[in-house]
Scaffold this active site. Sequence first.
Site, mmCIF file in Angstrom:
data_model
loop_
_atom_site.group_PDB
_atom_site.id
_atom_site.type_symbol
_atom_site.label_atom_id
_atom_site.label_comp_id
_atom_site.label_asym_id
_atom_site.label_seq_id
_atom_site.Cartn_x
_atom_site.Cartn_y
_atom_site.Cartn_z
ATOM 1 N N ASP A 56 -15.435 -19.846 3.796
ATOM 2 C CA ASP A 56 -16.277 -19.059 2.897
ATOM 3 C C ASP A 56 -17.480 -18.507 3.640
ATOM 4 O O ASP A 56 -18.256 -17.736 3.087
ATOM 5 C CB ASP A 56 -16.765 -19.935 1.740
ATOM 6 C CG ASP A 56 -15.779 -19.926 0.588
ATOM 7 O OD1 ASP A 56 -14.742 -19.256 0.699
ATOM 8 O OD2 ASP A 56 -16.050 -20.602 -0.423
ATOM 9 N N ASP B 274 -12.112 -13.917 -8.256
ATOM 10 C CA ASP B 274 -12.342 -14.749 -9.443
ATOM 11 C C ASP B 274 -13.017 -13.948 -10.574
ATOM 12 O O ASP B 274 -13.690 -12.949 -10.318
ATOM 13 C CB ASP B 274 -13.267 -15.894 -9.007
ATOM 14 C CG ASP B 274 -13.223 -17.071 -9.952
ATOM 15 O OD1 ASP B 274 -12.619 -16.948 -11.025
ATOM 16 O OD2 ASP B 274 -13.791 -18.111 -9.591
ATOM 17 N N TRP C 249 -17.683 -27.541 4.045
ATOM 18 C CA TRP C 249 -17.695 -26.196 3.483
ATOM 19 C C TRP C 249 -18.593 -25.295 4.346
ATOM 20 O O TRP C 249 -19.666 -25.704 4.766
ATOM 21 C CB TRP C 249 -18.215 -26.250 2.037
ATOM 22 C CG TRP C 249 -18.257 -24.908 1.388
ATOM 23 C CD1 TRP C 249 -17.209 -24.106 1.083
ATOM 24 C CD2 TRP C 249 -19.435 -24.197 0.983
ATOM 25 N NE1 TRP C 249 -17.644 -22.942 0.510
ATOM 26 C CE2 TRP C 249 -19.016 -22.969 0.433
ATOM 27 C CE3 TRP C 249 -20.806 -24.490 1.045
ATOM 28 C CZ2 TRP C 249 -19.908 -22.022 -0.056
ATOM 29 C CZ3 TRP C 249 -21.696 -23.545 0.552
ATOM 30 C CH2 TRP C 249 -21.245 -22.333 0.004
ATOM 31 N N ASP D 272 -6.381 -20.042 -4.407
ATOM 32 C CA ASP D 272 -7.579 -20.823 -4.095
ATOM 33 C C ASP D 272 -7.426 -22.262 -4.585
ATOM 34 O O ASP D 272 -6.572 -22.570 -5.423
ATOM 35 C CB ASP D 272 -8.776 -20.141 -4.777
ATOM 36 C CG ASP D 272 -10.095 -20.392 -4.065
ATOM 37 O OD1 ASP D 272 -10.145 -21.291 -3.215
ATOM 38 O OD2 ASP D 272 -11.075 -19.683 -4.379
ATOM 39 N N MET D 273 -8.298 -23.147 -4.110
ATOM 40 C CA MET D 273 -8.298 -24.562 -4.527
ATOM 41 C C MET D 273 -9.672 -25.100 -4.144
ATOM 42 O O MET D 273 -9.950 -25.282 -2.968
ATOM 43 C CB MET D 273 -7.186 -25.275 -3.752
ATOM 44 C CG MET D 273 -6.835 -26.642 -4.237
ATOM 45 S SD MET D 273 -7.910 -27.906 -3.515
ATOM 46 C CE MET D 273 -7.058 -29.375 -3.939
ATOM 47 N N ASN D 274 -10.524 -25.305 -5.149
ATOM 48 C CA ASN D 274 -11.944 -25.500 -4.847
ATOM 49 C C ASN D 274 -12.520 -26.871 -5.148
ATOM 50 O O ASN D 274 -13.721 -27.005 -5.327
ATOM 51 C CB ASN D 274 -12.771 -24.463 -5.620
ATOM 52 C CG ASN D 274 -12.629 -23.093 -5.006
ATOM 53 O OD1 ASN D 274 -12.922 -22.908 -3.829
ATOM 54 N ND2 ASN D 274 -12.149 -22.131 -5.774
ATOM 55 N N LYS E 8 -4.334 -14.299 -3.644
ATOM 56 C CA LYS E 8 -5.195 -15.285 -2.968
ATOM 57 C C LYS E 8 -5.138 -16.564 -3.794
ATOM 58 O O LYS E 8 -5.596 -16.598 -4.932
ATOM 59 C CB LYS E 8 -6.623 -14.750 -2.886
ATOM 60 C CG LYS E 8 -7.618 -15.716 -2.253
ATOM 61 C CD LYS E 8 -8.956 -15.021 -2.087
ATOM 62 C CE LYS E 8 -10.076 -15.955 -1.699
ATOM 63 N NZ LYS E 8 -11.377 -15.284 -1.763
HETATM 64 C C1 DGJ Z 1 -13.868 -19.963 -3.204
HETATM 65 C C2 DGJ Z 1 -13.271 -18.967 -2.256
HETATM 66 O O1 DGJ Z 1 -13.210 -19.473 -0.989
HETATM 67 C C3 DGJ Z 1 -14.066 -17.672 -2.367
HETATM 68 O O2 DGJ Z 1 -13.647 -16.761 -1.410
HETATM 69 C C4 DGJ Z 1 -13.882 -17.149 -3.746
HETATM 70 O O3 DGJ Z 1 -12.553 -16.791 -3.964
HETATM 71 C C5 DGJ Z 1 -14.340 -18.181 -4.765
HETATM 72 N N1 DGJ Z 1 -13.732 -19.460 -4.540
HETATM 73 C C6 DGJ Z 1 -14.019 -17.737 -6.157
HETATM 74 O O4 DGJ Z 1 -14.351 -18.680 -7.082
#
Ligand code: DGJ
Length: 779
Positions: A546, A365, A197, A476-478, A474
Amino acid sequence: MIEIRDNLYVLNTNNTTYAFRVMETGHLEHLYYGSKINIADPDSLVEKHKFQPGNSIAYDSEHAEFTLEDMCLEMSGYGKGDIREPFVEVVAADGSTTTDFVFESAEKLAGKEALETLPSSYDNAKEVETLRIELKDKNNGYTLRLNYYVFADTDVISRDAKFINTSDEEVKLRRLMSAQLDLNKAGLVVSSFHGGWVKEMQKYDTTVNIGKFVNSSYTGSSSNRSNPFIMVSDANTSAEYGDCYGFNLVYSGNHYEAVEVNAYDKTRIVTGINPQGFEFTIAPGESFEAPEAIMTYSHDGHDGMSRHMHDFVKEHIVRGEWKDKERPLLLNSWEASYFNISESSLVKLAKMGKDVGVELFVMDDGWFGERHDDKRALGDWTPNKKKLPGGVDGLCRKINKLGLDFGIWIEPEMVNVDSDLYRAHPEWSIEIPGKHHSEGRNQRILDFANPEVVDYITESMVKVLGSANIAYVKWDMNRIFSDYYSQYLPKDRQGELSHRYIMGVYKLAKNLTEKFPHILFEGCASGGNRFDLGALCYFPQIWGSDNTDAISRLSIQNGYSYGYPLNTVTAHVSSCPNHQTLRSTPLATRFAVASFGVLGYETNLCDLSKDELKEIKAQIELYKKYRKTWQFGDFYRVEYGNHVMWNVVSKDKKQAIGMLVQKEVMPNEMYACFRAKGLDPDMKYHFTNIKTEYNVKLFGDLINTAAPFHVKPGSLMQNLIAKFVKMPGEVEDYVCYGSAIMNEGVRLHQSFVGTGYDGDVRFFPDYSGRLYFMEAVED
Ligand code: DGJ
């Protein structure tokens, strides 16, 4: 392009040749992959085997000279003497794992068929040719189909494979690679791209003299730990000269690339789905498709290989309405507000964006359910009425009324335990019931191996995206995978989860991109945790990291540039000190680096000074003017060290933009030269920079060397002077031939070294950056 001569198969692109033959035993011997050649007598390329080496396995008594371990092969089974990385591994009903695939048939086809279960490259111009080889397993009767696709225009040969269970019994497929390349040399250098990350795509070079180098992911995604793109080059290959192979996989899940050198100095390269934790049950008559693998070769070093990959991705991977369309300049709410959003604050921010010239406002978000932090509400995809009283549509209308397009953030694959969705369907989450679960960003992964889950999320997303005039998403997948378990799949089919999950993700991506073809989808996975060619089949651009710090971004974007074109990597100008590193860099540098990507802004414009807003407005105007070249031109890495130089050249070579960024100032180092690549050597270019003025405060108490009275740094007096007095920046203004800029470069103004300053000196402290513009001029 594809020539079949007796047992010889020759695949020609514009500048490369790939050749193999069917051996007497029915195995496929790889003969050649490299610069284009003509083959008169194929025997000249065949390795001469007479007596097998000691302590090896002869294929059979009739071919005592052949040991498969010592051959270059197009694919390799398991258990017949080749002890290297296998291409395929199957457990038969009797528990045996030995397979022996030999030639059955070959067919040349015009065009390219899409894969049935996975995204794959495409060929609109119908210029691609396919070579389809079918092999039959002598032990159990399985069929293996190898497809070779020849993309002459971009010098790419891609491959995929299909295992068809033509036996009478159910089998377990433990591995099916997508491509294998055996080369008759050792000591090659593998360049692979690793990180995590906020530190994606750091380039590592590993020489493989013996043994194995593995580049793989087990995160459930293609991952920021190890991107599936790799290069394999000769030890003396440089940026511009020498042999370089590039490999990538059209796949977003767990991948595996191995480069192995055996006892006979042969290098085997395989790429495909990661066999770790993978096992598919295949009933008689059923089949399994491996993703498409992309291969290219260039004799013009890493740069040549990158150019092939860039063109291929632009022409044969990215698709849909946005493929060739200039991408909008956006303002994203994340680093400006995080979860603390409301309709009024967003509209206020968007208005500031409109004033400086952005075209699209993105609500990140925090807009749905009880999403006030990252602990809750993922899965509850209805707008929070306290934050958005008029819902998404109400906000969207207000943004549209400002003259801006509107975009939204989603994270469809995830669920929080604290959500209505989880409360209603705990069985939809990937976890082992009754067992302790490890957490990632307080969220869990939905079981996309379960079609019911994909259908439900499709419906929720269609509702959201159809509820307003949404122009951009956008996605996303975190979270990465842990506690792999599908409550949907039977217990003996858990080895199918990660691949079925990614097929479910593709299904959702297909559903949404087909239903909303006008929407520009941007991929994101905590930045670059899923930056790959599979994702790019649906998302024309991906959030690269990020990390928005310009200096960190140099290595990140430089890394991406080896395998991916500029217009697939998004990059934002954010505030200082930077939110990921606390580093402060000049606004000009932040812009310079971010403009070598799809540019956006992600900062609270409402908090910026008038000067900063003025500078941003000018940046945006400039970006729009040169956007086509930046987003669709040819990109070149010129230098990567303390000074980083990149440039991009329009297709007609009439316009180019260069970037120079300095990481750390070196004392008494006053001279620098800007060099470019890819210009027309015979064209004359007007070379200029952006005229700038500097705040006197940047010179600290050096002001006292010029001021008629003493000025204390930080004093009111200094602020007052700063308001009226600006220090002029250097002006670069020359007309030069492309050949001169490319060979010698443009000698820039001397930089400040502590002995004097005026408008002819380059103000160039730590983290300084410049953009240079080159416009063709007529004689
Ligand atoms: C991770 C993304 O990479 C960020 O840019 C942002 O959208 C956050 N998630 C939001 O939770």
